[in-house]
Design an enzyme around this catalytic site. Structure first.
Site, PDB file in Angstrom:
ATOM      1  N   ARG A  46       0.904  -1.042   0.262  1.00 37.50           N
ATOM      2  CA  ARG A  46      -0.095  -0.093  -0.046  1.00 37.50           C
ATOM      3  C   ARG A  46       0.857   1.585   0.107  1.00 37.50           C
ATOM      4  NH1 ARG A  46      -1.338   2.313   4.448  1.00 37.50           N
ATOM      5  NH2 ARG A  46      -2.312  -0.289   5.474  1.00 37.50           N
ATOM      6  N   TYR A  98     -17.344  15.426 -16.508  1.00 28.59           N
ATOM      7  CA  TYR A  98     -16.961  13.571 -16.382  1.00 28.59           C
ATOM      8  C   TYR A  98     -18.692  13.039 -15.901  1.00 28.59           C
ATOM      9  CZ  TYR A  98     -16.811   8.467 -15.913  1.00 28.59           C
ATOM     10  OH  TYR A  98     -16.538   7.783 -15.740  1.00 28.59           O
ATOM     11  N   ASP A 170      -8.644  17.354 -15.192  1.00 33.53           N
ATOM     12  CA  ASP A 170      -8.570  16.372 -16.148  1.00 33.53           C
ATOM     13  C   ASP A 170      -8.164  16.245 -17.384  1.00 33.53           C
ATOM     14  OD1 ASP A 170      -9.408  13.897 -16.845  1.00 33.53           O
ATOM     15  OD2 ASP A 170     -12.041  13.945 -15.639  1.00 33.53           O
TER      16      ASP A 170
HETATM   17  C1  LIG Z   1     -13.786   7.522 -17.416  1.00 37.54           C
HETATM   18  C2  LIG Z   1     -12.975   9.297 -16.702  1.00 37.54           C
HETATM   19  C3  LIG Z   1     -12.938   9.349 -15.340  1.00 37.54           C
HETATM   20  C4  LIG Z   1     -12.984   8.115 -14.218  1.00 37.54           C
HETATM   21  O1  LIG Z   1     -12.241   7.235 -14.902  1.00 37.54           O
HETATM   22  P1  LIG Z   1     -12.462   5.495 -14.355  1.00 37.54           P
HETATM   23  O2  LIG Z   1     -11.308   5.005 -13.828  1.00 37.54           O
HETATM   24  O3  LIG Z   1     -13.741   5.297 -15.018  1.00 37.54           O
HETATM   25  O4  LIG Z   1     -12.764   4.902 -12.687  1.00 37.54           O
HETATM   26  C5  LIG Z   1     -12.717  10.753 -14.939  1.00 37.54           C
HETATM   27  N1  LIG Z   1     -12.948  11.439 -15.927  1.00 37.54           N
HETATM   28  C6  LIG Z   1     -12.995  11.387 -17.732  1.00 37.54           C
HETATM   29  C7  LIG Z   1     -12.684  12.858 -18.364  1.00 37.54           C
HETATM   30  C8  LIG Z   1     -12.812  10.019 -17.949  1.00 37.54           C
HETATM   31  O5  LIG Z   1     -13.357   9.850 -19.150  1.00 37.54           O
END
Ligand SMILES: *Cc1c(COP(=O)(O)O)cnc(C)c1O
Length: 380
Positions: A46, A98, A170
């Site tokens: 971890r 998202y 993101d």
């Molecule tokens: C898929 C996605 C997420 C979340 O990711 P996971 O791996 O599914 O938890 C967050 N932001 C965007 C833009 C995504 O496409």
């Protein structure tokens, strides 16, 4: 080092014991101490694992950061990042984000004494006005999902820096191959590595990358304390995937743009949202801050929800599935699939209506993909 070299060499190298050229999967929960007061580099998986370390160093290098961290999923990365903030703090979130991020912010973070405010990040005056002394973070996506709006990352970083507010992007859609937010003054980059970075739709994983050493220490503390890390087998798979990220992104870009142009010229398509098209109102901003476009974009089909369902049912090379960024093409209906967690009124307000379709164009032969669309559209 340049991008392709980093994706193959950063954090990786022949292993010390037997010289394995590929980073081994250290499938162990625990590591023997040299003596009770000398744990060696790793003590418990971890807290750290050699396979994960290789991937985290590679991720940091690809985003031009100093440290990278990986998590069980993209949402685990975002949730861990949110633990940097607490009661009384105010955070600003892109009003187009998202679906899972929206749910995390509105149904969980908001109930923990953190004030969450949704702001249209294309309105810089509104953003400036929304920042107050308690504001700690601006959460950004560019391009936005699924409407492909572009947000001016450098402008927002400048506004935030002047007020001592963190910015997080993101960067899942463009991947580090096409966009590096840290170079534009952003503090934290988040990835759903499930998507383009892994690229083979066989792992779920998330990542965070920062430049600042103090922020890195705080994130490391949270990753270990919360236990949101991924396992070594998944890290191995993502390390394998990331080696071809540059090649895949070029192929996704080429195929995606070809399909976007085909759809834009098709009488049964009302509108295509793709930042590489001349018709995209923010094409210049995208060219300024990113080096290209991914293979994911959206479009509005004619004949409403019936048209959308008819297209999805008649495509043969595009499975109907959520997710994106894999070598195989996928198609989905945001209204009923990825954005269903969002209240209907919020979806409509955003422009996520019943005839909107999002496609993740893979790296198959373009002639086959175009022929599939051509044939399926005759049923709409
Ligand atoms: C898929 C996605 C997420 C979340 O990711 P996971 O791996 O599914 O938890 C967050 N932001 C965007 C833009 C995504 O496409």
């Amino acid at each position: 080092m340049k991008f392709r070299t980093k994706s193959i060499h950063a954090g990786q190298g022949p292993e010390a014991l037997y010289g394995a050229v590929m980073t081994p999967i250290y499938q162990t929960s625990t590591f023997a101490f040299n003596s009770p007061d000398d744990p060696g580099e790793f003590d418990y998986s971890r807290s750290g694992n050699p396979t994960r370390k290789a991937l985290e160093e590679c991720l940091a290098a690809l985003e031009n950061g100093t440290r990278g961290f990986t998590f069980a999923t993209g949402m685990a990365a975002t949730a861990t990042c949110m633990m940097l903030y607490g009661t009384g703090d105010h955070i600003i979130v892109s009003d187009e984000c998202y679906g899972g991020t929206y749910r995390l912010m509105m149904d969980i973070i908001k109930n923990k004494g953190i004030e969450v405010e949704l702001v249209d990040l294309n309105d810089l005056e509104a953003l400036d006005a929304a920042i107050r002394p308690e504001t700690k973070l601006i959460w950004i996506e560019s391009p936005t999902n699924p409407l492909m709006k572009i947000v001016d990352l450098e402008a927002i970083a400048t506004i935030a820096q002047a007020k001592g507010v963190h910015t997080a992007v993101d960067n899942t859609f463009l991947s580090p191959y096409f966009q590096n937010p840290l170079d534009l003054g952003i503090d934290i980059v988040m990835h759903s590595m499930t998507k383009y970075i892994n690229g083979h739709s066989d792992v779920v994983m998330g990542g965070l990358v920062v430049k600042d050493a103090e922020l890195a220490e705080r994130i490391y503390f949270l990753q270990n304390a919360l236990g949101t890390c991924p396992g070594p087998q998944d890290c191995f798979l993502v390390l394998r995937g990331v080696k071809t990220l540059a090649l895949r992104m070029e192929a996704h870009q080429e195929n995606g743009l070809a399909i976007a142009k085909f759809l834009e010229a098709h009488p049964k398509i009302e509108k295509v949202l793709h930042p590489g098209l001349e018709s995209h109102p923010q094409r210049e901003l995208q060219r300024k801050q990113a080096r290209g476009d991914c293979g994911t974009f959206s479009f509005y089909i004619s004949n409403g929800i019936k048209g959308a369902h008819a297209l999805l049912a008649n495509l043969t090379l595009f499975p109907q599935a959520v997710s994106l960024g894999g070598v195989e093409s996928l198609i989905e209906h945001p209204w009923s699939m990825t954005h269903v967690a969002m209240p209907e009124s919020a979806r409509i307000e955003m422009g996520i209506v019943e005839n909107l379709i999002r496609v993740s164009v893979g790296i198959e032969d373009i002639e086959d993909l175009l022929a599939d669309f051509e044939a399926a559209l005759t049923h709409v």
